[in-house]
Design a protein around this motif. Structure first.
Motif, PDB file in Angstrom:
ATOM      1  N   THR A 276       6.060 -12.050   9.355  1.00  0.00           N
ATOM      2  CA  THR A 276       5.679 -10.749   9.916  1.00  0.00           C
ATOM      3  C   THR A 276       5.262  -9.796   8.813  1.00  0.00           C
ATOM      4  OG1 THR A 276       7.125 -10.990  11.835  1.00  0.00           O
ATOM      5  CG2 THR A 276       6.487  -8.759  11.240  1.00  0.00           C
ATOM      6  N   LYS A 277       6.003  -9.773   7.718  1.00  0.00           N
ATOM      7  CA  LYS A 277       5.665  -8.887   6.606  1.00  0.00           C
ATOM      8  C   LYS A 277       4.283  -9.207   6.054  1.00  0.00           C
ATOM      9  CE  LYS A 277       7.647  -7.077   2.305  1.00  0.00           C
ATOM     10  NZ  LYS A 277       8.790  -7.141   1.381  1.00  0.00           N
ATOM     11  N   THR A 278       3.995 -10.488   5.871  1.00  0.00           N
ATOM     12  CA  THR A 278       2.695 -10.905   5.332  1.00  0.00           C
ATOM     13  C   THR A 278       1.560 -10.524   6.277  1.00  0.00           C
ATOM     14  OG1 THR A 278       3.732 -12.769   4.185  1.00  0.00           O
ATOM     15  CG2 THR A 278       1.355 -12.870   4.490  1.00  0.00           C
ATOM     16  N   VAL A 279       1.751 -10.811   7.562  1.00  0.00           N
ATOM     17  CA  VAL A 279       0.713 -10.499   8.560  1.00  0.00           C
ATOM     18  C   VAL A 279       0.451  -9.001   8.622  1.00  0.00           C
ATOM     19  CG1 VAL A 279       0.235 -10.450  11.036  1.00  0.00           C
ATOM     20  CG2 VAL A 279       1.046 -12.551   9.977  1.00  0.00           C
ATOM     21  N   LEU A 280       1.512  -8.207   8.604  1.00  0.00           N
ATOM     22  CA  LEU A 280       1.346  -6.753   8.673  1.00  0.00           C
ATOM     23  C   LEU A 280       0.629  -6.212   7.440  1.00  0.00           C
ATOM     24  CD1 LEU A 280       4.757  -5.530  10.158  1.00  0.00           C
ATOM     25  CD2 LEU A 280       2.555  -5.713  11.315  1.00  0.00           C
ATOM     26  N   ILE A 281       0.948  -6.742   6.271  1.00  0.00           N
ATOM     27  CA  ILE A 281       0.286  -6.281   5.042  1.00  0.00           C
ATOM     28  C   ILE A 281      -1.183  -6.701   5.038  1.00  0.00           C
ATOM     29  CG2 ILE A 281       0.204  -6.537   2.527  1.00  0.00           C
ATOM     30  CD1 ILE A 281       3.240  -6.617   2.527  1.00  0.00           C
ATOM     31  N   GLU A 282      -1.472  -7.920   5.478  1.00  0.00           N
ATOM     32  CA  GLU A 282      -2.870  -8.373   5.559  1.00  0.00           C
ATOM     33  C   GLU A 282      -3.669  -7.485   6.513  1.00  0.00           C
ATOM     34  OE1 GLU A 282      -2.601 -13.170   4.634  1.00  0.00           O
ATOM     35  OE2 GLU A 282      -2.376 -12.461   6.695  1.00  0.00           O
ATOM     36  N   TYR A 283      -3.078  -7.190   7.660  1.00  0.00           N
ATOM     37  CA  TYR A 283      -3.746  -6.325   8.634  1.00  0.00           C
ATOM     38  C   TYR A 283      -3.928  -4.918   8.072  1.00  0.00           C
ATOM     39  CZ  TYR A 283      -4.667  -3.740  12.922  1.00  0.00           C
ATOM     40  OH  TYR A 283      -5.228  -2.920  13.877  1.00  0.00           O
ATOM     41  N   LEU A 284      -2.915  -4.433   7.374  1.00  0.00           N
ATOM     42  CA  LEU A 284      -2.972  -3.092   6.782  1.00  0.00           C
ATOM     43  C   LEU A 284      -4.101  -3.005   5.759  1.00  0.00           C
ATOM     44  CD1 LEU A 284      -1.660  -0.280   6.433  1.00  0.00           C
ATOM     45  CD2 LEU A 284      -0.115  -1.307   4.756  1.00  0.00           C
TER      46      LEU A 284
ATOM     47  N   GLN B 102      -1.178  -5.803  -4.326  1.00  0.00           N
ATOM     48  CA  GLN B 102      -0.213  -6.415  -5.233  1.00  0.00           C
ATOM     49  C   GLN B 102       0.913  -7.079  -4.452  1.00  0.00           C
ATOM     50  OE1 GLN B 102       1.428  -3.757  -8.196  1.00  0.00           O
ATOM     51  NE2 GLN B 102       3.025  -5.216  -8.785  1.00  0.00           N
ATOM     52  N   TRP B 103       1.426  -6.374  -3.435  1.00  0.00           N
ATOM     53  CA  TRP B 103       2.492  -6.936  -2.596  1.00  0.00           C
ATOM     54  C   TRP B 103       2.060  -8.256  -1.973  1.00  0.00           C
ATOM     55  CZ3 TRP B 103       5.755  -3.107   0.802  1.00  0.00           C
ATOM     56  CH2 TRP B 103       6.424  -2.206  -0.042  1.00  0.00           C
ATOM     57  N   LEU B 104       0.834  -8.264  -1.445  1.00  0.00           N
ATOM     58  CA  LEU B 104       0.336  -9.468  -0.771  1.00  0.00           C
ATOM     59  C   LEU B 104       0.223 -10.622  -1.752  1.00  0.00           C
ATOM     60  CD1 LEU B 104      -0.720 -10.752   1.821  1.00  0.00           C
ATOM     61  CD2 LEU B 104      -3.015  -9.968   1.204  1.00  0.00           C
ATOM     62  N   ALA B 105      -0.294 -10.341  -2.937  1.00  0.00           N
ATOM     63  CA  ALA B 105      -0.421 -11.395  -3.952  1.00  0.00           C
ATOM     64  C   ALA B 105       0.957 -11.940  -4.325  1.00  0.00           C
ATOM     65  CB  ALA B 105      -1.127 -10.841  -5.191  1.00  0.00           C
ATOM     66  N   GLU B 106       1.940 -11.051  -4.468  1.00  0.00           N
ATOM     67  CA  GLU B 106       3.296 -11.468  -4.814  1.00  0.00           C
ATOM     68  C   GLU B 106       3.947 -12.259  -3.687  1.00  0.00           C
ATOM     69  OE1 GLU B 106       4.360  -7.740  -7.825  1.00  0.00           O
ATOM     70  OE2 GLU B 106       5.171  -7.788  -5.790  1.00  0.00           O
ATOM     71  N   LEU B 107       3.683 -11.859  -2.454  1.00  0.00           N
ATOM     72  CA  LEU B 107       4.239 -12.589  -1.307  1.00  0.00           C
ATOM     73  C   LEU B 107       3.675 -14.008  -1.254  1.00  0.00           C
ATOM     74  CD1 LEU B 107       4.177  -9.929   1.573  1.00  0.00           C
ATOM     75  CD2 LEU B 107       6.194 -11.106   0.690  1.00  0.00           C
ATOM     76  N   LYS B 108       2.398 -14.137  -1.520  1.00  0.00           N
ATOM     77  CA  LYS B 108       1.752 -15.436  -1.398  1.00  0.00           C
ATOM     78  C   LYS B 108       2.116 -16.382  -2.535  1.00  0.00           C
ATOM     79  CE  LYS B 108      -2.023 -14.311   1.683  1.00  0.00           C
ATOM     80  NZ  LYS B 108      -3.465 -14.429   1.981  1.00  0.00           N
ATOM     81  N   ASP B 109       2.399 -15.832  -3.727  1.00  0.00           N
ATOM     82  CA  ASP B 109       2.799 -16.726  -4.818  1.00  0.00           C
ATOM     83  C   ASP B 109       4.314 -16.762  -5.022  1.00  0.00           C
ATOM     84  OD1 ASP B 109       3.496 -14.450  -6.273  1.00  0.00           O
ATOM     85  OD2 ASP B 109       1.654 -14.431  -7.435  1.00  0.00           O
TER      86      ASP B 109
END
Length: 232
Positions: free
Chosen positions: A67-75, A100-107
């Motif tokens: 959910t966090k990843t999806v919300l950040i991507e949408y944001l 930055q958050w999204l990159a950190e979440l994905k790696d």
């Protein structure tokens, strides 16, 4: 000659009226489209700020990674859209942080924030935030950002988090009671926490919490009533 001139004038007037009507219709259409776009951007901006508030409010303990990843991507995508139309410059200033958050979440390098609810005010705020999440997920399904199956699973995660937040506060209160040597009060709080987790007993994530509570409850009952806890 006069009759021909009159006919020409009539035709000209009719043409001008028709052109005027067409112009008015086009202007009205353009104005309606601009208004529609303005309203859509306003709604999108409000949704972005709502997501930002949620991300700041809910720790990773209560907001799943998906959910966090999806919300950040949408944001991020929404901020790009808003930025193109220049309708909210403040939102654009948040973009580097969420990229930055999204990159950190994905790696997998983002530090996990597992803060627990500690007060009744926090519980009210966290549960209010969690109630918004299913609405956002439903909107993402409508927008075809996520599929129905993913949204359903994340709604279950949110329902679990809603009960977990109350469980955490009750356990905090139970520990305070134990520190004050008020075992009966602690036992009451733990039983309430158990009842809270049993609301989501159909979700496998609740099992470790239920088992841990049952063990603690038996232990305190043994201290209070002089009964040895039964082996499970």
């Amino acid at each position: 000659m006069t009759q021909s001139f009159l006919v020409t004038m009539v035709v000209l007037v009719v043409v001008l009226i028709a052109l005027g009507a067409m112009g008015m219709a086009l202007w009205r259409f353009y104005a309606e489209q601009k208004l529609k776009q303005h309203k859509e951007l306003q709604a999108l901006t409000a949704r972005c700020y709502k997501i930002i508030d949620l991300l700041n409010l809910l720790s990773d303990r209560y907001l799943s990674l998906m959910t966090k990843t999806v919300l950040i991507e949408y944001l991020i995508a929404s901020i790009h859209t808003i930025e193109r139309h220049g309708s909210d410059r403040e939102l654009a200033s948040y973009l580097p942080q969420y990229l930055q958050w999204l990159a950190e979440l994905k790696d997998g390098t983002q530090a996990s924030l597992n803060d627990k609810v500690q007060t009744h005010l926090q519980l009210t705020q966290v549960q209010a935030g969690l109630q918004v999440v299913p609405l956002l997920l439903r909107g993402l399904v409508t927008s075809k950002v996520i599929d129905q199956a993913t949204a359903k699973e994340e709604v279950s995660n949110t329902r679990f988090a809603f009960c977990l937040a109350h469980h955490d506060l009750l356990l905090k209160e139970a520990e305070v009671s134990l520190d004050d040597d008020k075992k009966a009060r602690a036992l009451e709080k733990m039983r309430l926490a158990l009842a809270e987790m049993e609301k989501v007993v159909n979700l496998s994530w609740s099992e470790p919490y239920i088992e841990a509570l049952q063990i603690r409850i038996k232990s305190i009952e043994a201290e209070l009533f002089g009964k040895k806890p039964r082996a499970s």
